[in-house]
Every structure is written in structure tokens, then in C-alpha cells.
Enzyme design. Structure first.
Site, PDB file in Angstrom:
ATOM      1  N   ASN A  29      27.210  -0.614 -58.751  1.00 51.79           N
ATOM      2  CA  ASN A  29      26.229  -1.478 -59.416  1.00 51.79           C
ATOM      3  C   ASN A  29      26.421  -1.352 -60.937  1.00 51.79           C
ATOM      4  O   ASN A  29      26.111  -0.314 -61.512  1.00 51.79           O
ATOM      5  CB  ASN A  29      24.817  -1.042 -58.998  1.00 51.79           C
ATOM      6  CG  ASN A  29      23.741  -1.932 -59.603  1.00 51.79           C
ATOM      7  OD1 ASN A  29      23.997  -2.725 -60.513  1.00 51.79           O
ATOM      8  ND2 ASN A  29      22.530  -1.788 -59.110  1.00 51.79           N
ATOM      9  N   CYS A  44      19.350  -5.570 -64.349  1.00 52.19           N
ATOM     10  CA  CYS A  44      20.348  -6.172 -63.443  1.00 52.19           C
ATOM     11  C   CYS A  44      20.227  -7.693 -63.353  1.00 52.19           C
ATOM     12  O   CYS A  44      21.126  -8.358 -62.832  1.00 52.19           O
ATOM     13  CB  CYS A  44      20.256  -5.561 -62.055  1.00 52.19           C
ATOM     14  SG  CYS A  44      20.461  -3.775 -62.066  1.00 52.19           S
ATOM     15  N   HIS A  96      24.434 -10.506 -57.534  1.00 53.23           N
ATOM     16  CA  HIS A  96      24.401  -9.194 -58.191  1.00 53.23           C
ATOM     17  C   HIS A  96      24.886  -8.167 -57.168  1.00 53.23           C
ATOM     18  O   HIS A  96      24.468  -8.176 -56.009  1.00 53.23           O
ATOM     19  CB  HIS A  96      22.976  -8.883 -58.627  1.00 53.23           C
ATOM     20  CG  HIS A  96      22.779  -7.467 -59.065  1.00 53.23           C
ATOM     21  ND1 HIS A  96      23.644  -6.831 -59.929  1.00 53.23           N
ATOM     22  CD2 HIS A  96      21.818  -6.550 -58.749  1.00 53.23           C
ATOM     23  CE1 HIS A  96      23.220  -5.592 -60.127  1.00 53.23           C
ATOM     24  NE2 HIS A  96      22.131  -5.395 -59.427  1.00 53.23           N
TER      25      HIS A  96
HETATM   26  N1  ACO Z   1      23.945  11.273 -50.190  1.00 54.70           N
HETATM   27  C1  ACO Z   1      23.436  11.801 -49.068  1.00 54.70           C
HETATM   28  N2  ACO Z   1      22.130  11.717 -48.752  1.00 54.70           N
HETATM   29  C2  ACO Z   1      21.318  11.065 -49.605  1.00 54.70           C
HETATM   30  C3  ACO Z   1      21.801  10.493 -50.801  1.00 54.70           C
HETATM   31  C4  ACO Z   1      23.161  10.628 -51.075  1.00 54.70           C
HETATM   32  N3  ACO Z   1      23.723  10.091 -52.195  1.00 54.70           N
HETATM   33  N4  ACO Z   1      20.761   9.921 -51.432  1.00 54.70           N
HETATM   34  C5  ACO Z   1      19.673  10.104 -50.672  1.00 54.70           C
HETATM   35  N5  ACO Z   1      19.996  10.803 -49.571  1.00 54.70           N
HETATM   36  C6  ACO Z   1      19.145  11.221 -48.479  1.00 54.70           C
HETATM   37  C7  ACO Z   1      17.689  11.319 -48.889  1.00 54.70           C
HETATM   38  O1  ACO Z   1      17.428  12.541 -49.539  1.00 54.70           O
HETATM   39  C8  ACO Z   1      16.989  11.201 -47.564  1.00 54.70           C
HETATM   40  O2  ACO Z   1      17.033  12.423 -46.917  1.00 54.70           O
HETATM   41  P1  ACO Z   1      15.770  12.968 -46.079  1.00 54.70           P
HETATM   42  O3  ACO Z   1      15.583  11.958 -44.989  1.00 54.70           O
HETATM   43  O4  ACO Z   1      16.236  14.281 -45.623  1.00 54.70           O
HETATM   44  O5  ACO Z   1      14.633  13.001 -47.053  1.00 54.70           O
HETATM   45  C9  ACO Z   1      17.866  10.223 -46.792  1.00 54.70           C
HETATM   46  O6  ACO Z   1      19.164  10.236 -47.468  1.00 54.70           O
HETATM   47  C10 ACO Z   1      17.337   8.816 -46.742  1.00 54.70           C
HETATM   48  O7  ACO Z   1      16.915   8.427 -48.032  1.00 54.70           O
HETATM   49  P2  ACO Z   1      16.356   6.994 -48.303  1.00 54.70           P
HETATM   50  O8  ACO Z   1      16.070   6.836 -49.757  1.00 54.70           O
HETATM   51  O9  ACO Z   1      15.255   6.653 -47.335  1.00 54.70           O
HETATM   52  O10 ACO Z   1      17.641   6.126 -47.902  1.00 54.70           O
HETATM   53  P3  ACO Z   1      17.811   4.575 -47.750  1.00 54.70           P
HETATM   54  O11 ACO Z   1      18.311   4.244 -46.427  1.00 54.70           O
HETATM   55  O12 ACO Z   1      16.600   3.832 -48.254  1.00 54.70           O
HETATM   56  O13 ACO Z   1      18.992   4.304 -48.781  1.00 54.70           O
HETATM   57  C11 ACO Z   1      19.334   3.464 -51.002  1.00 54.70           C
HETATM   58  C12 ACO Z   1      18.834   4.627 -50.154  1.00 54.70           C
HETATM   59  C13 ACO Z   1      20.827   3.283 -50.761  1.00 54.70           C
HETATM   60  C14 ACO Z   1      19.079   3.836 -52.452  1.00 54.70           C
HETATM   61  C15 ACO Z   1      18.575   2.174 -50.611  1.00 54.70           C
HETATM   62  O14 ACO Z   1      17.194   2.398 -50.599  1.00 54.70           O
HETATM   63  C16 ACO Z   1      18.885   1.064 -51.554  1.00 54.70           C
HETATM   64  O15 ACO Z   1      19.983   0.567 -51.623  1.00 54.70           O
HETATM   65  N6  ACO Z   1      17.893   0.605 -52.323  1.00 54.70           N
HETATM   66  C17 ACO Z   1      18.117  -0.386 -53.334  1.00 54.70           C
HETATM   67  C18 ACO Z   1      18.373   0.345 -54.613  1.00 54.70           C
HETATM   68  C19 ACO Z   1      19.227  -0.373 -55.580  1.00 54.70           C
HETATM   69  O16 ACO Z   1      20.051  -1.201 -55.252  1.00 54.70           O
HETATM   70  N7  ACO Z   1      19.020  -0.028 -56.835  1.00 54.70           N
HETATM   71  C20 ACO Z   1      19.831  -0.545 -57.891  1.00 54.70           C
HETATM   72  C21 ACO Z   1      19.034  -0.977 -59.031  1.00 54.70           C
HETATM   73  S1  ACO Z   1      18.042  -2.367 -58.667  1.00 54.70           S
HETATM   74  C22 ACO Z   1      19.098  -3.549 -58.306  1.00 54.70           C
HETATM   75  O17 ACO Z   1      20.158  -3.593 -58.833  1.00 54.70           O
HETATM   76  C23 ACO Z   1      18.670  -4.565 -57.367  1.00 54.70           C
END
Ligand code: ACO
Length: 320
Positions: free
Chosen positions: A277, A114, A247
Site C-alpha cells: 500500500n 490514500c 487503490h
Molecule cells: N503477521 C501475523 N499475524 C498478525 C499480523 C502479522 N503481520 N498482524 C496481525 N496479526 C494477528 C493479530 O495479532 C491477530 O492475532 P490474534 O487473533 O491472536 O489476536 C490475528 O492476526 C488477526 O488479526 P486481525 O486484525 O483480526 O486480522 P484481519 O483478518 O482483520 O487482517 C488486516 C488484518 C490485513 C490489517 C485487515 O484487517 C485489513 O486489510 N484491513 C484493512 C487495512 C488497510 O488496508 N489499511 C490500509 C490503510 S487504509 C486504506 O488504504 C484503505
């Protein structure tokens, strides 16, 4: 002093536009969850026959037309991608062939996921400043839909396909002012696609794996730091930035960087809701979108920033 100036931009998104509700019919998710956590509403997905180079070529054609530049005037092609058409050769050489560029100019890929467009843009800037190139085609192009597990709701809802391109030219007028790249391989475990071809097989998972909360924390911290450093090292202040072109991974990461810099959201180009993304394609897609819809105008100062697997990250300050 020769600057690398943006002569033109272009972008391309595959026709197939997939909504959060479409995804909710395939995996256990919802529009509400995806929107609140990420800001994403739609992403575009390439057709089976559409390769990363096809997306790149379409974006490049549009950028060349915008720059009123013939393909044969290009003397360097850099493609930022983590989803190349083939193990080798580089997607950049495939793009060169598809664009019919027969002048033998160098062409290579940059792999910084990214952050790829930041790495490609800084490299192109160095070529131009050193006099090694005059007109450079810099492309970010990805088909991440091919490396996400469509049964894994924690990753598949985040990504999309697309391409963005910029034609940079040597100019007396101010263009790229300052850029900075960073990497720290110690964070490899936070985000990777481990599979590799060996002995006729794919060894390791072919799918993207990610520690979402870990990525979030690292991204927020490092983007704010590199953005601040680039601004201050260039002798600028955040108030002089007309547009932040980040980004587009997650609206909450973008909001956090903008807040840290003291920039209101009115000064931020936001496309994550429409594109998801798109990794290395996201910054040039956002840039082209901001220019074509009239938000970004000639003479304005832009701060571009991105971060991705590696970890690798960087930022560029430029006058458009
Ligand atoms: N739909 C519904 N529920 C979901 C989904 C989904 N698509 N995905 C995960 N969950 C659930 C999980 O299973 C978890 O459930 P649980 O509490 O029962 O175990 C709950 O939602 C919370 O999960 P978390 O991973 O803690 O959620 P968080 O608030 O951290 O959000 C996310 C997840 C959106 C991925 C966040 O961490 C994030 O944006 N991280 C950055 C990731 C990113 O941008 N990656 C891209 C590549 S790197 C870059 O480009 C910078």
C-alpha cells in the site's frame, strides 16, 4: 467543452525491494499470513537520503517524457501526499524547484491520505474545465516507511514507498468524464498518525495507528457505493468499464469492489502484490504499470477509486 485528458504517465519505485520473508526476519509474521490476508508479496522502501519529493520528481520526469511535454509548459502542480518532505513548504513547491520549472506556476499539496490521488485528479480536472489551467502535473508520492512502526506487525507489513504521476492537458477529446469525492471526519479514529510538531517536540505518536478490521469494513462499503454512483451518474454501466484501477491497499478489498460491480478480475489492474500500500501513490503507480505493460490502451474507459484516512474517498471515470 474542454476535457482533462491524460497526456502521459510515469512512476518510480525506490531500488530497495523488501519481501515478506525479509520482514519475517524482523517481526513475528510470515509470508503465508501477509499473502492470505492482503495479497502483498513485496514493497519498496526509500533509502535514508531519499525524500518524498525525490520519488515524485522521478515519476514526474517520466510522465513529462511520456507526454512529450516540457516541464515549463506545466501551469499547475498538485502533489497528493501524507508524508511531505517538511512541515512546510508544500512538497509541490519543492518538486517545482527540483524540476527547474521557473514559470511561477501555482503548486500545492493535497492531503487525503490514500484517497489523495482522487482528490488531486478531481481538483486538476476542475482547473482545466474552468479554463484556469491547461497542463497540470498531478503526482501521488509517499514515503510511508517513515511513519510506520517497524516493530508493529499489524501495520508495518502493509505499506511501501513510491510515486506515480500524470500529465493532464486540456483537450477537445474526451478525458475525465466524471468524478466524485466524499469525506466523513467521524471516522477519524479508524486510521491516523496523530503526532504533530508543537513547542519543539512531537506531540502524540509519530506512527500510523489503525483499526484494521474497521478500516476493511468501511472501505469495502464506501468504495462499492462511490464507484457505482460515478458510473451511473455518468450514464454508464459497469460493462462499459474496460479497467478498474483501484487503490492498492489489500487484494481482498479490491476483489470485493470488483465483485460488487460485476467486473471480472481480468479487468482489474493489480499491483498490490509488488508495491504494497503506497497510499496516494498507489493509483497512479497502478495506472502507469497497466499502461506500460500494455493492458490499458488508448480509447479505453477506466474507473479509478481510492479510500483513506479521514475518512476520505472518491472515484473518477475517464477515457484514456
Ligand atoms: N503477521 C501475523 N499475524 C498478525 C499480523 C502479522 N503481520 N498482524 C496481525 N496479526 C494477528 C493479530 O495479532 C491477530 O492475532 P490474534 O487473533 O491472536 O489476536 C490475528 O492476526 C488477526 O488479526 P486481525 O486484525 O483480526 O486480522 P484481519 O483478518 O482483520 O487482517 C488486516 C488484518 C490485513 C490489517 C485487515 O484487517 C485489513 O486489510 N484491513 C484493512 C487495512 C488497510 O488496508 N489499511 C490500509 C490503510 S487504509 C486504506 O488504504 C484503505
Amino acid at each position: 467543452m474542454q476535457y482533462a485528458k491524460i497526456l502521459g504517465t510515469g512512476s518510480y519505485l525506490p531500488a530497495n525491494r523488501v519481501s515478506n520473508d525479509d520482514l519475517a526476519r524482523k517481526v513475528d509474521t510470515s509470508d503465508e499470513w501477509i499473502t492470505t490476508r492482503t495479497g502483498i508479496k513485496f514493497r519498496h522502501i526509500a533509502d535514508d537520503g531519499e525524500k518524498t519529493s525525490d520519488l515524485a520528481v522521478e515519476a514526474a520526469r517520466r510522465a513529462l517524457a511520456d507526454a512529450a511535454t516540457d516541464a515549463d509548459e506545466i501551469d499547475l502542480i498538485i502533489v497528493a501526499t501524507a508524508t511531505p518532505d517538511m512541515q512546510f513548504p508544500s512538497t509541490a513547491t519543492i518538486v517545482q524547484q527540483k524540476l527547474g520549472i521557473a514559470n511561477g506556476c501555482p503548486a500545492f499539496d493535497v492531503q487525503a491520505v490514500c484517497a489523495g490521488f482522487m482528490y488531486a485528479l478531481n481538483t486538476a480536472d476542475a482547473y482545466i474545465k474552468s479554463g484556469m489551467a491547461e497542463k497540470v502535473l498531478v503526482i501521488g508520492a509517499e514515503t510511508f516507511s517513515r511513519i510506520v512502526d517497524w516493530n508493529d506487525r499489524t501495520t508495518c507489513v502493509l505499506f511501501g514507498d513510491g510515486a506515480g504521476a500524470v500529465v493532464l492537458g486540456a483537450s477537445e477529446e474526451t478525458g475525465i468524464i466524471h468524478g466524485k469525492l466524499k469525506a466523513d471526519g467521524n471516522y477519524l479514529g479508524l486510521l491516523n498518525t496523530p503526532g504533530q510538531i508543537a513547542n519543539g517536540q512531537i506531540c502524540g505518536s509519530p506512527y500510523l495507528t489503525m483499526d484494521g478490521p474497521g478500516v476493511f469494513k468501511f472501505a469495502v462499503k464506501m468504495l462499492a457505493k462511490v464507484a457505482e454512483e460515478v458510473i451511473s451518474e455518468a450514464g454508464f454501466t459497469a460493462e462499459q468499464i474496460d479497467w478498474l484501477v483501484p487503490h492498492q491497499a489489500n487484494r481482498r478489498i479490491i476483489e470485493s469492489t470488483a465483485k460488487h460491480l460485476g467486473l471480472p478480475l481480468e479487468k482489474v489492474i493489480l499491483t498490490v502484490q509488488d508495491h504494497g500500500n503506497t497510499s496516494a501513490a498507489s493509483i497512479p503507480l497502478a495506472l502507469d504499470s497497466g499502461i506500460k505493460n500494455g493492458q490499458i490502451r488508448r480509447g479505453q474507459h477506466l474507473l479509478l477509486e481510492g479510500i483513506g484516512g479521514g475518512f476520505a474517498w472518491g472515484a473518477v471515470l475517464l477515457r484514456y
